[in-house]
Design an enzyme around this catalytic site. Structure first.
Site, PDB file in Angstrom:
ATOM      1  CG  PHE A  63      -2.457   5.549  13.475  1.00 18.96           C
ATOM      2  CD1 PHE A  63      -1.682   5.240  14.580  1.00 18.96           C
ATOM      3  CD2 PHE A  63      -2.427   6.838  12.967  1.00 18.96           C
ATOM      4  CE1 PHE A  63      -0.881   6.201  15.168  1.00 18.96           C
ATOM      5  CE2 PHE A  63      -1.636   7.811  13.546  1.00 18.96           C
ATOM      6  CZ  PHE A  63      -0.858   7.498  14.656  1.00 18.96           C
ATOM      7  CG  ASN A  93      -0.168  -0.129   2.511  1.00 21.90           C
ATOM      8  OD1 ASN A  93       0.654   0.712   2.836  1.00 21.90           O
ATOM      9  ND2 ASN A  93      -0.420  -1.213   3.237  1.00 21.90           N
ATOM     10  CG  ASP A 138      -6.569  -6.629  13.502  1.00 18.86           C
ATOM     11  OD1 ASP A 138      -5.747  -6.025  14.232  1.00 18.86           O
ATOM     12  OD2 ASP A 138      -7.488  -6.048  12.905  1.00 18.86           O
ATOM     13  CB  ILE A 139      -0.563  -7.093  14.540  1.00 22.97           C
ATOM     14  CG1 ILE A 139      -0.123  -7.866  13.290  1.00 22.97           C
ATOM     15  CG2 ILE A 139       0.533  -7.063  15.601  1.00 22.97           C
ATOM     16  CD1 ILE A 139       0.977  -7.188  12.489  1.00 22.97           C
TER      17      ILE A 139
HETATM   18  O1  C5P Z   1      -9.072  -2.412  10.597  1.00 27.99           O
HETATM   19  P1  C5P Z   1      -8.004  -1.520  10.088  1.00 27.99           P
HETATM   20  O2  C5P Z   1      -7.007  -2.221   9.187  1.00 27.99           O
HETATM   21  O3  C5P Z   1      -8.513  -0.245   9.469  1.00 27.99           O
HETATM   22  O4  C5P Z   1      -7.230  -1.050  11.416  1.00 27.99           O
HETATM   23  C1  C5P Z   1      -6.109  -0.247  11.353  1.00 27.99           C
HETATM   24  C2  C5P Z   1      -5.294  -0.474  12.581  1.00 27.99           C
HETATM   25  O5  C5P Z   1      -5.079  -1.853  12.787  1.00 27.99           O
HETATM   26  C3  C5P Z   1      -3.927   0.152  12.469  1.00 27.99           C
HETATM   27  O6  C5P Z   1      -3.529   0.591  13.748  1.00 27.99           O
HETATM   28  C4  C5P Z   1      -3.062  -1.015  11.971  1.00 27.99           C
HETATM   29  O7  C5P Z   1      -1.720  -0.852  12.372  1.00 27.99           O
HETATM   30  C5  C5P Z   1      -3.709  -2.200  12.649  1.00 27.99           C
HETATM   31  N1  C5P Z   1      -3.669  -3.455  11.862  1.00 27.99           N
HETATM   32  C6  C5P Z   1      -2.993  -4.556  12.362  1.00 27.99           C
HETATM   33  N2  C5P Z   1      -2.965  -5.748  11.673  1.00 27.99           N
HETATM   34  C7  C5P Z   1      -3.608  -5.861  10.505  1.00 27.99           C
HETATM   35  C8  C5P Z   1      -4.306  -4.768   9.978  1.00 27.99           C
HETATM   36  C9  C5P Z   1      -4.327  -3.584  10.674  1.00 27.99           C
HETATM   37  O8  C5P Z   1      -2.392  -4.461  13.440  1.00 27.99           O
HETATM   38  N3  C5P Z   1      -3.575  -7.018   9.862  1.00 27.99           N
END
Ligand code: C5P
Length: 413
Positions: free
Chosen positions: A323, A210, A306-307
């Site tokens: 964020f 991205n 989703d970390i």
């Molecule tokens: O749900 P979304 O992707 O919009 O959420 C954004 C937040 O989640 C950001 O803080 C991003 O660093 C974190 N994130 C994450 N792991 C992912 C996707 C997003 O930690 N796979």
């Protein structure tokens, strides 16, 4: 390591013989990564030319308050707002007197009145002028207003006398400016920041990614280090120099970021997830470069972990800040993520229209359970410092609530 990377320093030069040292100071500030704009009093231009400082700072030098061309480009209010810090070096006895009386009779004095940025005054004058009670009273008034005084040094003077009144050496001034930006609000607190994009490889030469530049995350890591925190920055591939005093772990894919963040999670107090982690990766990564075909191909994607959610739902989670980059329904989407991901805070930014991802500027809406604050459009460095101020306040509040919770009572027997 650059100690002043991207810091916007407005260097004010007033008219004394030590003005020649401002040329060297400008170079040293830029060596440390600072963005420098120079404003000179008319008397200063008698000692050193604006052209010299223009060449060294890389920006036009400002001298006139009532200059129509300058006001159309960057007028006195814009300059006052632009600065992260204003440094007056050298500050003559006359300039100090004008500052102490709040005069606005030239561009530099007006800027000092119009700014909310911290002011650092570096005096240089004849030793008797420095000792004069009038100067000492003016200095005391400035210090009482919170203005920082750097120097003067003592020694041989250009006028042939010896005593206090020498301008500090450029290196000493640079070190003092770097130190002045630091607060101890997060002294000893362990902060982990994730930044940048991730790359999800399809084959050895192609990947999904991205537009994240990593600038916001890097600015946040820098702001945390300035606040005295012990910072670990986990970064995807970006073209940025890491901030000073920050431990850096480089990763490429979402899976690597996941592993690195989890490995560090137990030893951090605050986690700020500014990385634009890919939400999907290819189900399979081809071992060799995929051959072009006559027809289209179907790429099967699977979700990445989703970390942030995983960290926020640990048994003993750190203070977690997410964020949310949104192109629509900013506030609703951000508030929803705050709750769904179990976060302590979320910083939402609108992407597009020159803001967000690959831009120097941003604007943030910050939400936490029961509150919110808007941070208007500004350079990412400035926003990161403002955001850090909010994080510090909320983190302290949460920590104090936890320490005041009554201890669990064992009623098993
Ligand atoms: O749900 P979304 O992707 O919009 O959420 C954004 C937040 O989640 C950001 O803080 C991003 O660093 C974190 N994130 C994450 N792991 C992912 C996707 C997003 O930690 N796979």
């Amino acid at each position: 390591m650059q100690t002043l990377a991207n810091k916007r320093i407005l260097l004010g030069i007033s008219g004394g013989i030590a003005a020649y040292k401002s040329a060297e100071l400008t170079r040293r500030l830029r060596d440390q990564g600072a963005l420098v704009r120079v404003v000179m009093t008319p008397a200063a231009t008698e000692f050193i030319t604006p052209l010299t400082l223009q060449a060294l700072s890389g920006n036009p030098v400002h001298t006139e308050l009532l200059d129509h061309a300058a006001e159309a480009a960057m007028g006195h209010i814009e300059l006052a707002r632009w600065a992260d810090v204003i440094v007056i070096a050298p500050a003559t006895a006359n300039f100090i007197a004008r500052l102490s009386n709040g005069l606005a009779d030239d561009l530099l004095a007006t800027l000092c009145l119009a700014t909310t940025a911290p002011l650092l005054v570096v005096p240089a004058m004849n030793q008797q002028m420095w000792r004069n009670p009038a100067t000492q009273e003016n200095i005391a008034r400035l210090q009482a207003r919170g203005i920082t005084l750097l120097g003067p040094a003592s020694g041989a003077q250009a006028c042939g006398e010896t005593g206090p009144g020498r301008l500090l050496e450029p290196d000493e001034i640079v070190a003092a400016i770097s130190a002045a930006g630091r607060t101890n609000q997060l002294a000893g607190v362990r902060v982990m920041v994730s930044a940048g994009p991730t790359r999800e490889f399809i084959d050895p030469v192609r990947y999904l990614s991205n537009c994240s530049s990593g600038r916001m995350g890097y600015a946040v890591a820098r702001a945390a280090a300035e606040a005295g925190a012990l910072v670990t920055l986990i970064t995807g591939p970006v073209a940025l120099t890491p901030p000073a005093r920050v431990r850096v772990i480089e990763v490429v894919s979402a899976e690597q970021m996941h592993a690195a963040v989890l490995a560090e999670a137990a030893s951090c107090d605050i986690f700020i997830s500014a990385a634009a982690v890919a939400d999907y990766r290819s189900r399979q990564t081809a071992l060799h470069k995929m051959k072009k075909q006559d027809t289209g191909i179907v790429l099967r994607l699977e979700k990445t972990p989703d970390i942030l959610s995983e960290i926020a739902t640990l048994a003993r989670p750190p203070f977690t800040v997410g964020f949310a980059a949104e192109t629509e329904n900013l506030s609703d989407n951000a508030k929803q993520k705050l709750v769904q991901k179990n976060l302590d805070m979320i910083a939402a930014n609108r992407v597009g229209d020159g803001l967000g991802f690959d831009s120097d500027k941003n604007a943030l809406e910050v939400y936490w359970p029961g509150g919110s604050q808007s941070l208007g459009t500004a350079a990412k460095e400035k926003l990161a410092r403002q955001l850090m101020g909010i994080i510090v306040a909320r983190y302290r509040e949460k920590s104090s609530q936890q320490t005041h919770e009554p201890a669990a009572i064992d009623v098993s027997d």
